[in-house]
Design a protein around this motif. Structure first.
Motif, PDB file in Angstrom:
ATOM      1  N   UNK C  29       0.829  -1.210   0.000  1.00  0.00           N
ATOM      2  CA  UNK C  29       0.000   0.000   0.000  1.00  0.00           C
ATOM      3  C   UNK C  29       0.861   1.256   0.000  1.00  0.00           C
ATOM      4  N   UNK C  30       2.020   1.166  -0.609  1.00  0.00           N
ATOM      5  CA  UNK C  30       2.980   2.286  -0.591  1.00  0.00           C
ATOM      6  C   UNK C  30       2.456   3.547  -1.262  1.00  0.00           C
ATOM      7  N   UNK C  31       1.584   3.429  -2.245  1.00  0.00           N
ATOM      8  CA  UNK C  31       1.160   4.624  -2.974  1.00  0.00           C
ATOM      9  C   UNK C  31      -0.158   5.195  -2.456  1.00  0.00           C
ATOM     10  N   UNK C  32      -0.763   4.517  -1.484  1.00  0.00           N
ATOM     11  CA  UNK C  32      -1.996   5.032  -0.900  1.00  0.00           C
ATOM     12  C   UNK C  32      -1.779   6.455  -0.406  1.00  0.00           C
ATOM     13  N   UNK C  33      -2.587   7.392  -0.903  1.00  0.00           N
ATOM     14  CA  UNK C  33      -2.310   8.783  -0.539  1.00  0.00           C
ATOM     15  C   UNK C  33      -3.080   9.257   0.684  1.00  0.00           C
ATOM     16  N   UNK C  34      -4.180   8.594   1.018  1.00  0.00           N
ATOM     17  CA  UNK C  34      -4.952   9.047   2.163  1.00  0.00           C
ATOM     18  C   UNK C  34      -4.620   8.202   3.399  1.00  0.00           C
ATOM     19  N   UNK C  35      -5.301   7.093   3.591  1.00  0.00           N
ATOM     20  CA  UNK C  35      -5.065   6.300   4.791  1.00  0.00           C
ATOM     21  C   UNK C  35      -4.564   4.900   4.427  1.00  0.00           C
ATOM     22  N   UNK C  36      -3.313   4.571   4.776  1.00  0.00           N
ATOM     23  CA  UNK C  36      -2.787   3.254   4.432  1.00  0.00           C
ATOM     24  C   UNK C  36      -3.366   2.176   5.355  1.00  0.00           C
TER      25      UNK C  36
ATOM     26  N   UNK D  50      -9.365  16.898   2.705  1.00  0.00           N
ATOM     27  CA  UNK D  50      -8.488  16.757   1.534  1.00  0.00           C
ATOM     28  C   UNK D  50      -8.585  15.354   0.917  1.00  0.00           C
ATOM     29  N   UNK D  51      -9.222  14.419   1.618  1.00  0.00           N
ATOM     30  CA  UNK D  51      -9.391  13.067   1.072  1.00  0.00           C
ATOM     31  C   UNK D  51     -10.634  12.906   0.198  1.00  0.00           C
TER      32      UNK D  51
ATOM     33  N   UNK F  29       5.425   8.066   4.649  1.00  0.00           N
ATOM     34  CA  UNK F  29       5.741   6.784   5.289  1.00  0.00           C
ATOM     35  C   UNK F  29       5.669   5.634   4.294  1.00  0.00           C
ATOM     36  N   UNK F  30       5.975   5.915   3.047  1.00  0.00           N
ATOM     37  CA  UNK F  30       5.858   4.897   1.995  1.00  0.00           C
ATOM     38  C   UNK F  30       6.747   3.690   2.192  1.00  0.00           C
ATOM     39  N   UNK F  31       7.893   3.855   2.829  1.00  0.00           N
ATOM     40  CA  UNK F  31       8.815   2.715   2.930  1.00  0.00           C
ATOM     41  C   UNK F  31       8.673   1.958   4.244  1.00  0.00           C
ATOM     42  N   UNK F  36       2.340   1.364   8.968  1.00  0.00           N
ATOM     43  CA  UNK F  36       2.424   2.759   8.545  1.00  0.00           C
ATOM     44  C   UNK F  36       1.560   3.650   9.443  1.00  0.00           C
ATOM     45  N   UNK F  39       2.607   9.369   8.613  1.00  0.00           N
ATOM     46  CA  UNK F  39       2.212  10.475   7.734  1.00  0.00           C
ATOM     47  C   UNK F  39       1.232  11.420   8.413  1.00  0.00           C
ATOM     48  N   UNK F  40       0.530  10.929   9.425  1.00  0.00           N
ATOM     49  CA  UNK F  40      -0.463  11.772  10.087  1.00  0.00           C
ATOM     50  C   UNK F  40       0.113  12.576  11.255  1.00  0.00           C
ATOM     51  N   UNK F  78       3.427   9.884  -2.160  1.00  0.00           N
ATOM     52  CA  UNK F  78       3.528   8.510  -1.678  1.00  0.00           C
ATOM     53  C   UNK F  78       3.802   7.592  -2.862  1.00  0.00           C
ATOM     54  N   UNK F  79       4.771   6.734  -2.720  1.00  0.00           N
ATOM     55  CA  UNK F  79       5.078   5.791  -3.780  1.00  0.00           C
ATOM     56  C   UNK F  79       6.248   6.250  -4.646  1.00  0.00           C
TER      57      UNK F  79
END
Lengths: 288, 288, 288, 288, 288, 288
Positions: C29-36, D50-51, F29-31, F36, F39-40, F78-79
């Motif tokens: 889920x690395x590219x998830x932009x909102x909530x992973x 923003x989501x 926090x992509x990696x 995860x 990011x918040x 992200x990603x």
């Protein structure tokens, strides 16, 4: 061709016959009178164990060098205590008979009784070292003699006076504390007296039972009955070191209820205790 | 002088001898095989009940006009199923003997067995109407015959063929569905066929058991085994209305596990079902 | 001697070479932009799957009769999207090459791209049926072309115009909806038009991708970006039935993020969708 | 040089003097008698906004084309109701005086009183359309006349008989329902009668107050007092469309308590309602 | 005949006229400016108290021997601070007039003011010992003088200079710390100076107010405004022992907000503090 | 006319050109390979910061006197790790070029690399002081060299041997600990050796990176990989004091993942660490 999928504690993959320690889960909490949930401990611990390093900077040892086999979780019958204990006893006996060390992940503390019954058959002079916040010494609980609240009384029936050594105890009925004065070696609040107890036990066979609620709830809130005033993580590690120098013939780790700590921190702590315990009690044939 | 403190469902304060319906909680979930927690239902429902209006705009009736007595929760022994069922049976018998209607708040669904055993003694021609997502018709579960998964099989042993009417069922083993074809009046998924069943029962005595997981998990996620595809809240109210026109001699509401719905919404919904059920089944001597 | 421990979806134990469907998890889920959090879906679903019956009262079929192999979860590199997609493509290719049906459990929706890339190599005339709340049709997201928000645009690059059929869509940028008018077969809000689309596809090979957020958040809150106004569980089952009558060559189930639904109800619903999907798409050689 | 940091609803950045609608938050819940927490609604909604896409596929309109200004949250005094209401009234008056439409995000429902007081001063013939699960018509609550439970009674004191139109109501004391028969235009359970009410109001000025608990708890559990049996999301959208065709002079959205829905789904739903409301009530000078 | 149902703290059942200590709950948090929720403390503590042993291994005393009466919770008006404080003052006066010791469970810390007002009327030379993380010494908060943030300033108005003794303080505005230098006996961070303060007070009457956030958040996260750097549980027990040797005429325990600690550990800790406090301050006529 | 709405850390409102310290958030926090959620952190910390006093009783200093500018959060992709790091490097460079001190709020620990790359360009003789539970010294993670697990190895590539000073480390692979012996100044478990390291560094430029998981999970459970056995809050404050006396040219605070601590206590603790850090490192021109 794709292989079958295995998930084991810490991704351990030593075959059974090369292992000197054998893990198994005992997911049972039918007699828990306050808040259940320890049935999920072994499953959640196994799943989360991939997040923990196998190397211990405390001991400078690595689980990768440790011959441990994960035999999975028993399927125990909720609502039938006697049957569940019999299954635990049978699994423990198998492991002991094969000359290996059983390490059980509870479950409520009652699961210890099944394992101790197997251990005392093979080692009649068994001592039990017991870390816990609670006495667990009632004769019965609402009329039932097989209960998380009576387990150490039942264990005492296996070992007799003077062979049950209790540490960290900070909760119980007054009558239990009084009874303990005559029959067990009970130490309140912390590990004071552990070095002496261990010295006195010498090379007698020892079953080592850790109720994780011996830890302070600040570091281990994920348990059914948290009791303020417990020991720290580092005190527990040190105590495990002391005990593991004895002749350990069986051990267990109990009373993690993951659902009550949604931070996952209690599970992570339980896993680290498990790692240190495995590194301390597992026999290897040539560790550095 | 300060008086003693009482917390009752909806702050009801009708004395026992003036009551026609008697509430009690049966906090027991020892045989739950998946996720426990229904033991907390009656306690949490009682505590939250002050947040709900006593007036029903659906029925234009008010609990304030309803002679209901809250006799509190039984203290049941976790880990001893037979003992727990006996306590439930005894409480139900007392209430029935005093000519009142028992309304039990579970607990896992097995608690129904204790109440039905008491009811069938007084009413040998008893029918049971059962709302549930699950068949609950296994002969045994891992060898144990007293279980949440077997309770309706045991109930059937009390009533015999054709007197157990099941609605909303959408989960079970294939063998259970097959067995039901010969022995019970099982209706899948919803309340289709309820009007006919109720007409056929006529004035025979009826025990009415509601497993709240008959509701869709969208409106009732707070239960051990949520099953998508359930009925809506308004469908349930309507079905309760249909059933309550019969000769109800006992009833229960089961399987709320508050911990799995931290929004409190499942508890609020359970309470509203309870309010509508109380208003529908309680005999009054002069309601508007 | 104790055997190794296996935990598989629904405790399925069909060997690989006898299986016609092969499950695998793609925890990424690395590219998830909102909530992973979708990385935990396959693991949690597998663990919880033992709480669900293998029998479907909707289809009167049982997973016990279904030749399905669980090949476990891929170990994907968080932070390196290209590498993760390559691993998914490789696993899918292996399964396809062995003449079996791959069923992938995501992960974020981007994982579909890896599987479609493998499928389109073997089936150049591939159609894709896509259930989702979101268009996923952006050209890039903050400059990155490999993203959960662009995945269906990338899939379209594999299939070309008119072969991507989208249903349930209720969220996206205006530009995406406009673009879709020229290039995809996009249906807003629900499954209207599905029967026609399915008829038109005929016996062409189909990749079937289900983003579970097509469901209404009331029944499926456990996802990163819940969108009110979705389809019901029963509507989804019916739609799956329609699609599964086609020539399915690959499928996936995505976007469960268990942590956002602590009731476990979303996971239970995802598992029931998986059961019905497996029962519908798995080839057997003699089902009743 | 780095610029100051702004976080606004949906990242809206229209300047105040170009805006026709002005948003503000009223974080106040001091009189909530059951479960507080609505004070956090505006803050959490703004952060999560923003989501959500700014484009509505329902209306084929985009917030990017909508002249809306976010004036942030008031700092209200918890524990001093009169002072808090005065602050709300003042902010609303400013916006009205500048010829703009105020849209307030509560907070508990009492905040509506401050806004209505300002609106009725400018528009003495004001009607109020009120969507809610609760009557909110008590004369006082434990002796206090300014309360979430009395707010619509106080609003009625501003408007007089026949100008308060209530929809979706499914909870209240019997006395409130009786009182409403004489004084308000109360519709139980859903939006039946809304078209007629709206037609009858004609071009009179309307204050539009939405208590989000009018929604069913399945889709909106994140509120202090969830009431089963509410309307669906799509029914609410349709009703908003109906109302927004009138002469709206003020509006509000109340009673989201984010903490009670840890899935975030209630917040996402509130935001989508807000988006649709903004798109419906905001005056633009040349929308497609 | 079935008896009425009573739920009391620790199942205490001493009648009012035999009791020397009287418990009551003050569920009020209307002025809390950050995170509300202390209104639920007394209710949740009472419900959970059955999970705690009545025997203290620290003191070797048992609540079973302690004449304590639980008079339940006040019904306080949210949104009307003056009224709520008057109700608290009245209840405290009744208990004091009957020659008993009031022990109040808050609620936000402002509830202390009601109790102190009653105590100082009977004991004009009253000292107040105050454990807290916060100064609570503002003159007003956003213009309001009755607030959790001003309560100790108001208490000081009752006692005058030099009679308010504050310990554990680690948060406040600079101006409050400066003001305290002239008017109160403020000790930062921990209990240093407590023995001296207690000695100096001698046999003067003492009101003892414990804001549980004096504890470190590690052991007590369940509070509205957790402040790192607090005292340990054992330090608090020791300090309670010191204070309780004085002439205590009233006491309270405040600021548990159970919802912020879903592990239940904060509630369990609050209950253990309550047990130790009750055992320390309750007068018995012949304890061992 | 209503002004635009600003939410800043601690409501700080110093203009950019008067500021000597500049805050910014790096929500990435992509990696993260385990859990995860970091990011918040900056968003939640900013929102919660209004609940914390600006005055420090530890330092007797107040943020109100501190020239700090909050430049908000970067919008990171992200990603796409390389792109995210470039954005962080650019922001840091801008701040450094303007002669101000950058203080970054992560995010996963990898964000440090972007900031260090900017700092070392301006200060080639840079030392890095690193507080953490984890070594973060892997060469690669599943083949990827840019990862939270490799960040300090990459940092070392910027600084060279002997300039990376690590404290509190208690988790890592054996190989990492061995590698560290040759290349970094690694101190296990706590801050032993910090005074010596700081003395040795003298007036060389220092980048100061705090991974908050250096704290014990009892006080800081809200992080992806909690590690029992950490330092206390007061030990961390003291260590910050020691370091901040050096020539700090950049600093960061990382790895808060608010979702894993629903008590909010970890966020509150992170904020208090931030306050003390800001008060310690910000240059003022005439503080009392």
């Amino acid at each position: 061709m794709l292989k079958e999928f295995h998930e084991t504690f810490f991704a351990l993959n030593c075959p059974y016959d090369e292992a000197s320690t054998v893990l198994f889960g005992a997911p049972f909490d039918s007699t828990t009178s306050f808040r259940p949930g320890t049935r999920f401990a072994s499953r959640v611990m196994r799943a989360e164990s991939f997040g923990l390093e196998t190397y211990s900077p405390y001991l400078d040892l690595d689980l990768a060098d440790c011959p441990v086999f994960d035999s999975g979780d028993l399927e125990l019958c909720f609502g039938n205590t006697a049957l569940a204990l019999a299954d635990i006893e049978a699994r423990t006996e198998t492991i002991l008979r094969d000359g290996k060390l059983p390490l059980m992940i509870g479950g409520e503390h009652l699961v210890t009784l099944g394992a101790v019954r197997a251990a005392v058959k093979q080692h009649p002079s068994l001592h039990v070292i017991h870390f816990d916040a609670h006495t667990d010494l009632r004769e019965d609980y609402l009329g039932e003699t097989l209960s998380h609240a009576t387990v150490m009384r039942r264990v005492w029936e296996c070992t007799g006076d003077g062979r049950l050594h209790q540490f960290g105890i900070r909760s119980g009925a007054r009558a239990e504390f009084l009874w303990a004065q005559a029959h067990t070696n009970l130490h309140k609040f912390n590990f004071d007296g552990l070095a002496e107890a261990v010295a006195q036990i010498g090379q007698a066979p020892v079953y080592f039972s850790i109720d994780l609620d011996v830890l302070d709830p600040s570091v281990f809130p994920g348990t059914g009955t948290p009791e303020a005033g417990g020991v720290t993580f580092l005190e527990l590690l040190e105590a495990i070191q002391l005990v593991s120098k004895r002749n350990i013939v069986g051990c267990d780790l109990n009373e993690l209820a993951p659902i009550y700590d949604q931070s996952g921190s209690s599970t992570a702590t339980a896993l680290k205790v498990l790692r240190e315990l495995l590194l301390s009690v597992t026999k290897t044939s040539g560790r550095m």
